[in-house]
Design an enzyme around this catalytic site. Sequence first.
Site, PDB file in Angstrom:
ATOM      1  N   HIS A  96       0.754   3.505   5.603  1.00  0.00           N
ATOM      2  CA  HIS A  96       1.979   2.705   5.559  1.00  0.00           C
ATOM      3  C   HIS A  96       1.629   1.232   5.739  1.00  0.00           C
ATOM      4  CE1 HIS A  96       5.988   1.192   6.437  1.00  0.00           C
ATOM      5  NE2 HIS A  96       6.464   2.329   5.967  1.00  0.00           N
ATOM      6  N   GLU A 168       5.618   2.438  -2.023  1.00  0.00           N
ATOM      7  CA  GLU A 168       6.507   1.598  -1.231  1.00  0.00           C
ATOM      8  C   GLU A 168       6.145   0.130  -1.435  1.00  0.00           C
ATOM      9  OE1 GLU A 168       8.362   3.843   2.429  1.00  0.00           O
ATOM     10  OE2 GLU A 168       6.426   2.970   2.938  1.00  0.00           O
TER      11      GLU A 168
END
Length: 255
Positions: A96, A168
Amino acid sequence: MARRPLVMGNWKLNGSKAFTKELITGLKDELNAVSGCDVAIAPPVMYLAEAETALVSSDIALGTQNVDLNKQGAFTGDISTEMLKDFGVKYVIIGHSERRQYHHESDEFIAKKFGVLKDAGLVPVLCIGESEAENEAGKTEEVCARQIDAVMNTLGVEAFNGAVIAYEPIWAIGTGKSATPAQAQAVHAFIRGHIAKQSQAVAERVIIQYGGSVNDANAAELFTQPDIDGALVGGASLKASAFAVIVKAAAKAKN
């Protein structure tokens, strides 16, 4: 080949014992009659015990937000794959942008985590994506390819069998901005095509989620795109009603 969508909630640094129980109770009620979409939540590791208990008799899978490379020993503050499995965890988010930025995790380090998870029989959810500056410089595909290659070059393309990729774009995480469905689809198609250079079969099977301010208002349109196989959801996963709308949209669009 039809891919079964996956919608996963990343709670990040949010929650409490009471919140965990309350939210999961709400999710079980909201999603009781929904089929055709895999669902997972990743609460803070502190609340895995509460989550595991609350998820009994539910099809919602348990995930978490990080893992260490080591199984045991003198590694203060870390969490091992075996510990996660002890709580029934299935999915583990790695790569992430918040981990890359705040904890300086490199592509190579994340690839090692990917391998550790595969060896343990856990499902890696590999987050990739470009910054706003990289996007504006036209480097989106270059960045995504580099982050995928870090895994493929060390573990081989077959490592993506049974794994999940979450695209993302960093500029869309928690900002309220979101890529348009067409923009997201273009990147997802590139990612699948990049993997297909090594193996068409693996590329067709791998789940590619979209993440980046996915909410109950934009999810349905995103899921109409052929290469978007679900979502990794941040803020909207903290409300049972909003998260349920996203899950139902994925189930409807992909079945």
